[in-house]
Design a protein around this motif. Structure first.
Motif, short mmCIF file in Angstrom:
data_model
loop_
_atom_site.label_atom_id
_atom_site.label_comp_id
_atom_site.label_asym_id
_atom_site.label_seq_id
_atom_site.Cartn_x
_atom_site.Cartn_y
_atom_site.Cartn_z
N ASN A 98 5.51 -2.60 7.79
CA ASN A 98 4.73 -2.96 6.60
C ASN A 98 5.33 -4.15 5.84
O ASN A 98 4.82 -4.53 4.79
CB ASN A 98 4.62 -1.77 5.64
N GLU B 90 7.43 9.48 0.46
CA GLU B 90 6.49 8.44 0.87
C GLU B 90 5.36 8.46 -0.14
O GLU B 90 4.73 9.49 -0.34
CB GLU B 90 6.01 8.70 2.29
N LEU B 91 5.14 7.30 -0.79
CA LEU B 91 4.16 7.22 -1.85
C LEU B 91 3.13 6.13 -1.56
O LEU B 91 3.45 5.11 -0.95
CB LEU B 91 4.85 6.90 -3.19
N GLU B 92 1.92 6.36 -2.06
CA GLU B 92 0.87 5.36 -1.93
C GLU B 92 0.73 4.63 -3.27
O GLU B 92 0.66 5.26 -4.33
CB GLU B 92 -0.45 6.06 -1.59
N SER C 269 -1.21 2.77 -6.05
CA SER C 269 -2.61 2.71 -6.46
C SER C 269 -2.90 1.53 -7.38
O SER C 269 -4.04 1.08 -7.45
CB SER C 269 -3.05 4.02 -7.12
N LYS D 100 0.82 -1.20 0.00
CA LYS D 100 0.00 0.00 0.00
C LYS D 100 0.86 1.26 0.00
O LYS D 100 0.57 2.22 -0.70
CB LYS D 100 -0.93 -0.01 1.21
N ASP D 101 1.90 1.26 0.80
CA ASP D 101 2.78 2.42 0.91
C ASP D 101 4.22 2.00 0.72
O ASP D 101 4.63 0.93 1.16
CB ASP D 101 2.65 3.05 2.31
N PHE E 253 1.61 5.07 -8.82
CA PHE E 253 1.50 5.73 -7.52
C PHE E 253 0.38 6.77 -7.56
O PHE E 253 0.20 7.47 -8.56
CB PHE E 253 2.81 6.43 -7.15
N LYS E 254 -0.33 6.87 -6.46
CA LYS E 254 -1.42 7.84 -6.34
C LYS E 254 -0.85 9.25 -6.45
O LYS E 254 0.16 9.58 -5.82
CB LYS E 254 -2.13 7.66 -5.01
#
Length: 177
Positions: free
Chosen positions: A88, A48-50, A52, A36-37, A65-66
């Motif tokens: 994580n 720091e990226l989410e 998607s 997720k991250d 990435f979002k």
């Protein structure tokens, strides 16, 4: 212990909508399905990226990435590394270790003689192989080899103590042949 664990390296962009091709450096490539991250670390910054979207193509993982929707926004990160935080990371089974935790462990034989320091872990489908840089003291014993390759199998590894950064190798006389 390292706070971040590397899971991949951005090799190139993919398409025009901000996707990247990632070379996975994790032993379980499907772990990207649950990612997720991530933390992207480049020469100049740490983001720091989410995540998607994830899909697979040959030996690569294509990641979106979002908030990054254009090739121009992601192109500068080619060659950057992707990490996950330890919390994580995928939980380990018994007798499994993160490579980051194994690096720099001191390696001793069963008689407590210092052999050297684990400098690299080579992964293969059969078993991992520990690359141990020999010390000046052990160089004579191991025929002046600069490094020893020790398979991670019960026949050669007696114990691993991550907290104390110590590995006990056994049957080391077989490396003298």
């Amino acid at each position: 212990m390292e706070d971040l664990l590397r899971v991949g390296v951005v090799s190139s962009t993919h398409g025009l909508k901000g996707e990247v091709k990632v070379f996975p450096t994790t032993d379980d490539v499907k772990r990207f399905d649950y990612l997720k991250d991530v933390v992207l670390v480049s020469n100049k910054e740490r983001l720091e990226l989410e995540v998607s979207n994830v899909r697979y193509f040959k030996n690569m993982v294509i990641v979106k990435f979002k908030g990054i929707d254009d090739i121009n926004d992601i192109e500068k990160y080619k060659g950057s590394e992707l990490f996950v935080t330890r919390e994580n990371a995928i939980p380990l089974e018994e007798d499994e270790y993160y490579i980051a935790d194994l690096l720099d462990c001191k390696v001793y034989d069963e008689k407590a003689a210092f052999i050297g320091v684990l400098s690299e872990v080579l992964t293969s489908s059969a078993n991992d192989v520990y690359v141990v840089k020999t010390s000046d003291e052990s160089a004579d014993i191991y025929k002046n080899e600069k490094e020893l390759l020790i398979p991670y199998v019960d026949e050669y590894i007696s114990s691993i103590d991550i907290e104390n950064k110590k590995i006990i190798a056994k049957n080391t006389d077989r490396f003298l042949a």
